[in-house]
Design a protein around this motif. Structure first.
Motif, mmCIF file in Angstrom:
data_model
loop_
_atom_site.group_PDB
_atom_site.id
_atom_site.type_symbol
_atom_site.label_atom_id
_atom_site.label_comp_id
_atom_site.label_asym_id
_atom_site.label_seq_id
_atom_site.Cartn_x
_atom_site.Cartn_y
_atom_site.Cartn_z
ATOM 1 N N ASP A 50 0.829 -1.200 0.000
ATOM 2 C CA ASP A 50 0.000 0.000 0.000
ATOM 3 C C ASP A 50 0.867 1.254 0.000
ATOM 4 O O ASP A 50 1.706 1.450 0.885
ATOM 5 C CB ASP A 50 -0.898 -0.029 1.248
ATOM 6 C CG ASP A 50 -1.870 1.136 1.270
ATOM 7 O OD1 ASP A 50 -2.025 1.790 0.223
ATOM 8 O OD2 ASP A 50 -2.456 1.384 2.331
ATOM 9 N N GLN A 94 -11.081 6.312 0.267
ATOM 10 C CA GLN A 94 -10.921 5.198 1.205
ATOM 11 C C GLN A 94 -10.965 5.743 2.627
ATOM 12 O O GLN A 94 -10.496 6.845 2.903
ATOM 13 C CB GLN A 94 -9.596 4.485 0.968
ATOM 14 C CG GLN A 94 -9.527 3.735 -0.331
ATOM 15 C CD GLN A 94 -8.241 2.953 -0.451
ATOM 16 O OE1 GLN A 94 -8.105 1.852 0.087
ATOM 17 N NE2 GLN A 94 -7.264 3.509 -1.163
ATOM 18 N N ARG A 96 -10.623 4.446 6.776
ATOM 19 C CA ARG A 96 -10.262 3.352 7.677
ATOM 20 C C ARG A 96 -10.015 3.886 9.080
ATOM 21 O O ARG A 96 -9.917 5.096 9.303
ATOM 22 C CB ARG A 96 -9.024 2.613 7.175
ATOM 23 C CG ARG A 96 -7.718 3.378 7.341
ATOM 24 C CD ARG A 96 -6.527 2.562 6.869
ATOM 25 N NE ARG A 96 -5.273 3.243 7.180
ATOM 26 C CZ ARG A 96 -4.069 2.789 6.847
ATOM 27 N NH1 ARG A 96 -3.951 1.657 6.168
ATOM 28 N NH2 ARG A 96 -2.976 3.466 7.171
ATOM 29 N N THR A 100 -5.395 0.041 11.491
ATOM 30 C CA THR A 100 -6.028 -1.093 10.823
ATOM 31 C C THR A 100 -5.637 -1.077 9.345
ATOM 32 O O THR A 100 -5.256 -0.043 8.811
ATOM 33 C CB THR A 100 -7.565 -1.041 10.926
ATOM 34 O OG1 THR A 100 -8.040 0.116 10.207
ATOM 35 C CG2 THR A 100 -8.023 -0.976 12.368
ATOM 36 N N ASP A 101 -5.737 -2.216 8.703
ATOM 37 C CA ASP A 101 -5.328 -2.326 7.304
ATOM 38 C C ASP A 101 -6.494 -2.587 6.362
ATOM 39 O O ASP A 101 -6.283 -2.845 5.184
ATOM 40 C CB ASP A 101 -4.308 -3.467 7.144
ATOM 41 C CG ASP A 101 -3.027 -3.197 7.912
ATOM 42 O OD1 ASP A 101 -2.607 -2.027 7.943
ATOM 43 O OD2 ASP A 101 -2.465 -4.150 8.477
ATOM 44 N N LYS A 102 -7.716 -2.511 6.874
ATOM 45 C CA LYS A 102 -8.875 -2.869 6.056
ATOM 46 C C LYS A 102 -9.752 -1.641 5.824
ATOM 47 O O LYS A 102 -10.630 -1.330 6.622
ATOM 48 C CB LYS A 102 -9.678 -3.975 6.751
ATOM 49 C CG LYS A 102 -10.800 -4.558 5.892
ATOM 50 C CD LYS A 102 -11.510 -5.667 6.640
ATOM 51 C CE LYS A 102 -12.635 -6.259 5.792
ATOM 52 N NZ LYS A 102 -13.372 -7.312 6.536
ATOM 53 N N PRO A 103 -9.534 -0.921 4.711
ATOM 54 C CA PRO A 103 -10.335 0.278 4.461
ATOM 55 C C PRO A 103 -11.673 -0.039 3.811
ATOM 56 O O PRO A 103 -11.887 -1.124 3.271
ATOM 57 C CB PRO A 103 -9.452 1.077 3.509
ATOM 58 C CG PRO A 103 -8.705 0.036 2.748
ATOM 59 C CD PRO A 103 -8.488 -1.111 3.708
ATOM 60 N N SER A 104 -12.572 0.941 3.866
ATOM 61 C CA SER A 104 -13.826 0.894 3.111
ATOM 62 C C SER A 104 -13.791 2.010 2.078
ATOM 63 O O SER A 104 -13.153 3.039 2.278
ATOM 64 C CB SER A 104 -15.029 1.109 4.036
ATOM 65 O OG SER A 104 -15.273 -0.015 4.836
ATOM 66 N N SER A 131 -17.898 -5.415 8.928
ATOM 67 C CA SER A 131 -17.124 -4.567 8.028
ATOM 68 C C SER A 131 -16.475 -3.411 8.785
ATOM 69 O O SER A 131 -16.832 -3.094 9.921
ATOM 70 C CB SER A 131 -18.016 -4.005 6.923
ATOM 71 O OG SER A 131 -18.934 -3.063 7.479
ATOM 72 N N THR A 132 -15.514 -2.746 8.114
ATOM 73 C CA THR A 132 -14.938 -1.526 8.670
ATOM 74 C C THR A 132 -16.014 -0.466 8.832
ATOM 75 O O THR A 132 -16.005 0.299 9.801
ATOM 76 C CB THR A 132 -13.824 -1.003 7.740
ATOM 77 O OG1 THR A 132 -12.779 -1.982 7.674
ATOM 78 C CG2 THR A 132 -13.243 0.305 8.263
#
Length: 291
Positions: A50, A94, A96, A100-104, A131-132
């Motif tokens: 990323d 994006q 988040r 954390t490493d999981k964006p929406s 979900s995030t």
């Protein structure tokens, strides 16, 4: 973040193999390929790391807008570079939580004018279990989130301008897909100069329909709101079923040569509405989507 590249000393060449090594006919090529593939995979993984620049910003408002939908405002007034990337309705970014490493991916609900004038991004976020986005909807005012730069080309409204050449604009949205539609309407696209601008807005029931408090303001700009409920109660007298079905019932009421369309929402809806528009003569170039 750092990316490690293979140096010449780490490269694998066939000439580096010992001539006195003992390999069977099958072992030699397979062994070489495994080592080459391993290094290529490692390099590809490093290049895919990323590189997004994240900006930490505080939540200033978080309110329930409808069942499972939350209206969230983020203060970005200290981030002029981020603000400058929001130029069109229909763009997204994006989103988040720190560490954390999981964006929406979230569409921006506020028009660019609000972003540039008061330094605020607004979002309509659907709380999806696991979900995030669900975690974000559980935050409080003052909590920080991380935002990427704004992405996407947004709605290319120039394709349905000037207003007198496209007096009919048909807008379609479902659920949280109304978020970028709000940005479009409140940015202004000459709805008051057109003769027929309709927003078909689909939801399961009125409790799941956001922005009802804005309907009067939107209609005052020239946008007729057509709510479509798939599971209404017995008191509902308006359109029922799905957005594409409600639209199919009025296909004969517009001139395709002077019509533009804007779509955002559930995939099946956008595909079926697009098919209806194309089959009835609307130019594909005049069907605007935010991706």
């Amino acid at each position: 973040m750092s990316i490690s590249f293979l140096t010449p000393s780490h490269s694998l060449h066939l000439s580096n193999l010992r001539p006195d090594a003992h390999y069977t006919q099958n072992q030699r090529p397979m062994s070489i390929l495994r080592r080459i593939n391993h290094r290529n995979i490692s390099l590809s993984a490093a290049l895919r790391q990323d590189t997004t620049i994240w900006t930490q910003s505080p939540i200033t408002t978080i309110q329930q807008a409808a069942d499972s939908l939350f209206h969230i405002k983020i203060n970005v007034s200290d981030s002029p570079d981020l603000i400058s990337t929001h130029t069109r309705p229909g763009q997204y970014l994006q989103f988040r939580l720190p560490d954390t490493d999981k964006p929406s991916f979230l569409a921006i609900a506020s028009p660019p004018l609000i972003t540039s004038s008061i330094g605020v991004f607004e979002f309509l976020v659907k709380s999806v279990p696991g979900s995030t986005a669900q975690l974000v909807c559980q935050l409080k005012e003052g909590d920080f989130v991380e935002l990427s730069h704004v992405m996407g080309k947004g709605f290319d409204i120039d394709k349905i301008q000037p207003a007198e050449h496209f007096p009919t604009v048909l807008i379609f949205a479902t659920g949280s897909g109304v978020s970028p539609i709000r940005s479009l309407i409140e940015s202004g696209f000459g709805a008051d100069k057109r003769s027929d601008v309709r927003l078909y807005y689909g939801a399961r029931n009125l409790q799941r329909m956001a922005y009802q408090d804005k309907f009067n303001d939107w209609e005052s700009t020239g946008v007729k709101i057509v709510p479509v409920l798939s599971q209404p109660d017995d008191r509902w007298k308006g359109e029922q079923g799905y957005v594409q079905h409600a639209f199919a019932r009025v296909l004969q009421r517009f001139n395709p040569l002077s019509t533009g369309a804007v779509l955002c929402g559930q995939r099946q809806m956008t595909e079926e509405v697009t098919s209806l528009l194309l089959a009835n003569g609307v130019s594909e170039e005049k069907i605007l989507k935010n991706f």
